[in-house]
Scaffold this motif. Structure first.
Motif, PDB file in Angstrom:
ATOM      1  N   LYS A   1      57.567  16.731  23.053  1.00 52.59           N
ATOM      2  CA  LYS A   1      58.746  17.500  22.652  1.00 52.59           C
ATOM      3  C   LYS A   1      58.342  18.819  22.002  1.00 52.59           C
ATOM      4  N   ALA A   2      57.271  18.814  21.217  1.00 49.87           N
ATOM      5  CA  ALA A   2      56.858  20.005  20.475  1.00 49.87           C
ATOM      6  C   ALA A   2      56.138  21.029  21.339  1.00 49.87           C
ATOM      7  N   ALA A   3      55.572  20.594  22.465  1.00 56.83           N
ATOM      8  CA  ALA A   3      54.782  21.513  23.296  1.00 56.83           C
ATOM      9  C   ALA A   3      55.644  22.655  23.812  1.00 56.83           C
ATOM     10  N   GLY A   4      55.067  23.867  23.821  1.00 54.70           N
ATOM     11  CA  GLY A   4      55.787  25.034  24.300  1.00 54.70           C
ATOM     12  C   GLY A   4      55.790  25.177  25.807  1.00 54.70           C
ATOM     13  N   SER A   5      55.178  24.260  26.514  1.00 59.49           N
ATOM     14  CA  SER A   5      55.063  24.344  27.970  1.00 59.49           C
ATOM     15  C   SER A   5      56.408  24.144  28.654  1.00 59.49           C
ATOM     16  N   ARG A   6      56.631  24.909  29.715  1.00 59.12           N
ATOM     17  CA  ARG A   6      57.789  24.635  30.574  1.00 59.12           C
ATOM     18  C   ARG A   6      57.495  23.458  31.495  1.00 59.12           C
ATOM     19  N   ASP A   7      56.286  23.430  32.018  1.00 58.91           N
ATOM     20  CA  ASP A   7      55.847  22.338  32.890  1.00 58.91           C
ATOM     21  C   ASP A   7      55.160  21.306  31.998  1.00 58.91           C
ATOM     22  N   LYS A   8      55.921  20.314  31.553  1.00 61.17           N
ATOM     23  CA  LYS A   8      55.349  19.281  30.689  1.00 61.17           C
ATOM     24  C   LYS A   8      55.919  17.929  31.083  1.00 61.17           C
ATOM     25  N   GLN A   9      55.071  16.906  30.963  1.00 61.94           N
ATOM     26  CA  GLN A   9      55.456  15.586  31.449  1.00 61.94           C
ATOM     27  C   GLN A   9      54.787  14.511  30.600  1.00 61.94           C
TER      28      GLN A   9
END
Length: 373
Positions: A331-339
């Motif tokens: 949830k905290a990651a700034g990535s758009r592509d995250k899984q």
């Protein structure tokens, strides 16, 4: 979780780690069965794993005498696995040093007899030289430089075990892989006393600086993977080193300091290592000092800076690092592509780093990097 030692979670988790790295249950049981129903004895533990390693090394020598180099290499690798599995939970001292020496010597023999080349590298860094092994990509186009994935250790693991865990999974997909001993792991810790550090972007920068000098590596396609505590090291490194183009955590970490504080206060029975190990890895004299230092090993401030593609693979029933760590991290990651992929025990291992059924996680991670590098 498969508990080889019904009353000893720590030792059972070590058996799972060995199996993940290619250990054979029959070989392990041959040496460890007498320990299953007895009081935990650290000396007996070390001796049993050393004996398991020595037997495989002996069989490797026999295979070599018959001209069977490939089977000898596999035997040597299992010997390394067993030496290091015992060594990891052996307190610093002569017995630990002996197991580690045997592991390094035997890994050297395995490299000499492998059917594919494996290159030892030394990477200059602010913490001194960081040793690693580069697993070359299988050439799809021999003229083109290959993408690479840097693979970081977990808590007090070694590059030799990392090699046993990953082998040619990346190479077979046309990706090189660098298994490396960074601060707080492997050779830097054992041979030079280099403790871990929270700002893992420092060794990450050094490793990337090295890789971009190699003509066989594509500097625009560098990935970073960490297993277990590497689930802190890799995202932290990628958050502040944007030459990393994709990052994956094989087991997430959110707040390692809070985790260890809880383990210590409750004298947790699901701690994978002896309590002496935290001060050793942190480079402190006391547990109190180690608990203070490890507070900095948290990702809340770093993860918003991670904007590259980001994968977390976690077990639904991870008893070492509970699933909420993974949920908060993604949830905290700034990535758009995250899984976030959670294995439930049916589709893949539900325990820590899916070590109760690791291959689905291993294949998923390798495929994910192949799609993004």
């Amino acid at each position: 979780m498969f508990t080889y030692f019904p009353k000893n979670y720590m030792w059972s988790s070590a058996v799972l780690l060995s199996l993940t790295a290619g250990g054979q249950l029959g070989q392990i049981d041959r040496q460890l069965a007498p320990l299953r129903e007895t009081k935990a004895d650290p000396e007996a533990w070390t001796k049993a794993w050393d004996q398991a390693g020595a037997l495989q090394a002996e069989f490797a020598e026999r295979d070599l005498s018959r001209g069977c180099r490939r089977s000898a290499s596999e035997r040597y690798l299992r010997a390394v696995n067993y030496y290091l599995t015992g060594e990891r939970q052996t307190a610093p001292g002569p017995a630990k040093a002996n197991s580690y020496r045997l592991a390094l010597e035997t890994f050297g023999k395995a490299v000499e007899t492998m059917p594919r080349p494996l290159e030892r590298v030394e990477i200059d860094s602010p913490d001194g030289m960081l040793p690693g092994y580069l697993i070359p990509a299988l050439a799809r186009d021999s003229a083109a430089p290959a993408p690479v994935v840097i693979f970081y250790n977990g808590f007090d693991v070694t590059k030799e075990l990392l090699y046993c865990i990953i082998r040619e999974e990346f190479a077979d997909r046309g990706i090189a892989c660098l298994v490396v001993d960074a601060p707080g792991t492997g050779e830097p810790l054992r041979l030079r006393g280099v403790a871990s550090r929270p700002d893992y972007e420092v060794p990450t920068k050094a490793v990337v600086d090295y890789l971009v000098t190699r003509p066989d590596i594509d500097p625009a396609r560098i990935g970073l993977l960490g297993i277990s505590l590497g689930g802190y090291y890799a995202p932290r490194g990628a958050a502040f080193e944007h030459r990393i183009k994709a990052c994956a955590a094989w087991g997430a970490v959110w707040d390692y300091g809070a985790l260890w504080q809880h383990r210590w206060e409750t004298r947790s029975k699901t701690t994978p290592v002896p309590f002496w190990q935290l001060p050793w890895v942190m480079g402190t004299e006391t547990m109190k000092q180690a608990l203070e230092k490890v507070k900095a090993f948290a990702l809340a401030e770093a993860l918003p800076h991670l904007t590259q593609p980001f994968l977390i693979v976690h077990g639904a029933d991870d008893s070492m690092i509970p699933l909420p760590h993974a949920e908060r991290a993604i949830k905290a990651a700034g990535s758009r592509d995250k899984q976030l992929v959670v294995f439930d025990g049916v589709d893949g291992g539900a325990e820590h780093c899916s070590m109760d059924d690791p291959d689905p996680a291993r294949q998923l991670i390798a495929d994910w990097f192949a799609q993004r590098l």
